[in-house]
Design an enzyme around this catalytic site. Structure first.
Site, PDB file in Angstrom:
ATOM      1  N   LYS A 118      31.855  28.656  47.189  1.00 46.93           N
ATOM      2  CA  LYS A 118      32.287  29.050  45.841  1.00 46.93           C
ATOM      3  C   LYS A 118      32.433  27.757  45.046  1.00 46.93           C
ATOM      4  O   LYS A 118      33.539  27.238  44.856  1.00 46.93           O
ATOM      5  CB  LYS A 118      33.611  29.831  45.929  1.00 46.93           C
ATOM      6  CG  LYS A 118      33.939  30.605  44.667  1.00 46.93           C
ATOM      7  CD  LYS A 118      35.076  31.567  44.913  1.00 46.93           C
ATOM      8  CE  LYS A 118      35.585  32.193  43.628  1.00 46.93           C
ATOM      9  NZ  LYS A 118      34.660  33.120  42.991  1.00 46.93           N
TER      10      LYS A 118
HETATM   11  N1  PPE Z   1      30.163  36.950  43.946  1.00 43.12           N
HETATM   12  C1  PPE Z   1      30.423  36.039  42.985  1.00 43.12           C
HETATM   13  C2  PPE Z   1      29.295  35.276  42.402  1.00 43.12           C
HETATM   14  C3  PPE Z   1      31.737  35.836  42.568  1.00 43.12           C
HETATM   15  O1  PPE Z   1      31.989  34.934  41.617  1.00 43.12           O
HETATM   16  C4  PPE Z   1      32.777  36.600  43.143  1.00 43.12           C
HETATM   17  C5  PPE Z   1      34.196  36.407  42.714  1.00 43.12           C
HETATM   18  C6  PPE Z   1      32.462  37.532  44.146  1.00 43.12           C
HETATM   19  C7  PPE Z   1      31.139  37.672  44.528  1.00 43.12           C
HETATM   20  C8  PPE Z   1      33.510  38.366  44.849  1.00 43.12           C
HETATM   21  O2  PPE Z   1      34.294  37.576  45.706  1.00 43.12           O
HETATM   22  P1  PPE Z   1      35.813  37.973  46.042  1.00 43.12           P
HETATM   23  O3  PPE Z   1      36.611  37.649  44.816  1.00 43.12           O
HETATM   24  O4  PPE Z   1      36.167  37.145  47.201  1.00 43.12           O
HETATM   25  O5  PPE Z   1      35.837  39.430  46.337  1.00 43.12           O
HETATM   26  N2  PPE Z   1      34.380  35.947  41.384  1.00 43.12           N
HETATM   27  C9  PPE Z   1      35.626  35.322  41.018  1.00 43.12           C
HETATM   28  C10 PPE Z   1      35.546  34.600  39.697  1.00 43.12           C
HETATM   29  C11 PPE Z   1      35.435  35.419  38.465  1.00 43.12           C
HETATM   30  C12 PPE Z   1      35.547  34.571  37.197  1.00 43.12           C
HETATM   31  O6  PPE Z   1      35.069  35.027  36.125  1.00 43.12           O
HETATM   32  O7  PPE Z   1      36.135  33.478  37.232  1.00 43.12           O
HETATM   33  C13 PPE Z   1      36.778  36.282  41.133  1.00 43.12           C
HETATM   34  O8  PPE Z   1      36.598  37.497  41.104  1.00 43.12           O
HETATM   35  O9  PPE Z   1      37.890  35.815  41.277  1.00 43.12           O
END
Ligand code: PPE
Length: 304
Positions: free
Chosen positions: A157
């Site tokens: 991330k």
């Molecule tokens: N894919 C991506 C590209 C992504 O950024 C997130 C979270 C996920 C999947 C889901 O991951 P999880 O949160 O562990 O279920 N995106 C984060 C950032 C959003 C933002 O705009 O800043 C979030 O949801 O916290």
């Protein structure tokens, strides 16, 4: 942005307005940062952070991939998260730990720049609106390809990966959609700009295999909840046609929680409303994060 009181910065709680960095910070120029997004929910026994240890584990994994050493043990960041929520006196919030290459020498090579660490919290409601959670959002297959596994490490991330997300999101919104769905380099569905993608067909739940996506913690939560409810979940190759012909579809993410997808590229998904399985998963999910499902208590870090 609604400002709160304090931000945790390299081990100190500093006033919100004083949490500043130098303009020649390496990460600002080269995207050399990794971060997390975590939510703290109000429960009957006070605020509780959802899957804190799992999020911090992913933060250290992301740092490992991008070759940064976080200068604190996980226990200290765990304490930092709890301290900063308490210091701001909030019951529910979004938590953003970020670890980045700081101020040192300029140039692509980050090795002479130290690693800084910040944990901020703010109040963040439904990512794509309350209406989106209830009625679903409209999504568009992006013209941008998801970061390729051998160029940007989607498993990390990292801030650098989010230019790809940002471009896809801007494009989708410009075209009148709420969110983008990116395909991977082989043309299979990978994920949304900030969410994982699921769809339901004939009672079976499908989601893209882990290769080209961020391994979402909400994704894992939904898979575990669905399996425990006796549903079949398949992690596999998914195409845009699968999505167009699905009975239901939804996004998952810490910010997005579980957001139904009502439409993709002008095609209604199922009835074009929140599907029954999506609704059921949302109900259980919100009970789990609010501490109302004893079987999932171990996922909560309680503040009181
Ligand atoms: N894919 C991506 C590209 C992504 O950024 C997130 C979270 C996920 C999947 C889901 O991951 P999880 O949160 O562990 O279920 N995106 C984060 C950032 C959003 C933002 O705009 O800043 C979030 O949801 O916290």
């Amino acid at each position: 942005m609604q400002e709160l009181e304090k931000i945790w910065m390299n081990g100190e709680l500093v006033p919100w307005k004083e949490a500043k960095i130098h303009v020649l910070t390496h990460a600002l120029h080269y995207g050399t940062a990794v971060f997390e997004g975590i939510r703290c929910y109000k429960t009957n026994t006070g605020p509780a952070v959802f899957r804190l240890k799992d999020h911090l584990k992913r933060l250290y994994d992301s740092a490992h991939i991008v070759r940064m050493t976080i200068p604190y043990p996980p226990e200290e960041l765990e304490k930092g998260v709890i301290d900063i929520i308490k210091a701001n006196g909030v019951e529910e919030c979004y938590i953003r730990p970020i670890v980045f290459r700081g101020y040192g020498e300029m140039g692509v090579d980050p090795s002479s720049c130290g690693v800084d660490c910040v944990i901020a919290v703010w109040c963040w409601g439904a990512y794509m609106g309350e209406k989106g959670i209830k009625e679903g959002v409209r999504a568009k297959i992006s013209s941008y390809t998801r970061t390729y596994i051998n160029s940007g490490s989607p498993r990390a991330k990292s801030s650098a990966n989010y230019l790809n997300s940002s471009l896809a999101k801007i494009e989708a919104k410009d075209l009148g959609y709420d969110e983008a769905i990116l395909l991977d380099i082989n043309g299979f569905i990978s994920e949304g700009s900030g969410e994982n993608v699921f769809y339901v067909k004939d009672g079976v739940i499908f989601t893209p295999h882990p290769y080209s996506i961020l391994l979402g913690i909400t994704r894992d939560t939904v898979i575990k909840i669905a399996r425990k409810l006796g549903m079949e979940v398949k992690e596999t190759l998914c195409t845009r046609d699968d999505l167009y012909l699905a009975d239901e579809a939804f996004f998952t993410g810490t910010a997005a929680e579980i957001t139904p997808i009502a439409e993709v590229d002008g095609r209604k998904i199922g009835t074009g409303k929140r599907g029954e399985i999506t609704h059921l998963l949302q109900e259980v999910f919100f009970r789990v994060v609010r501490g109302e499902e004893p079987d999932y208590e171990s996922w909560l870090t309680k503040l009181r």
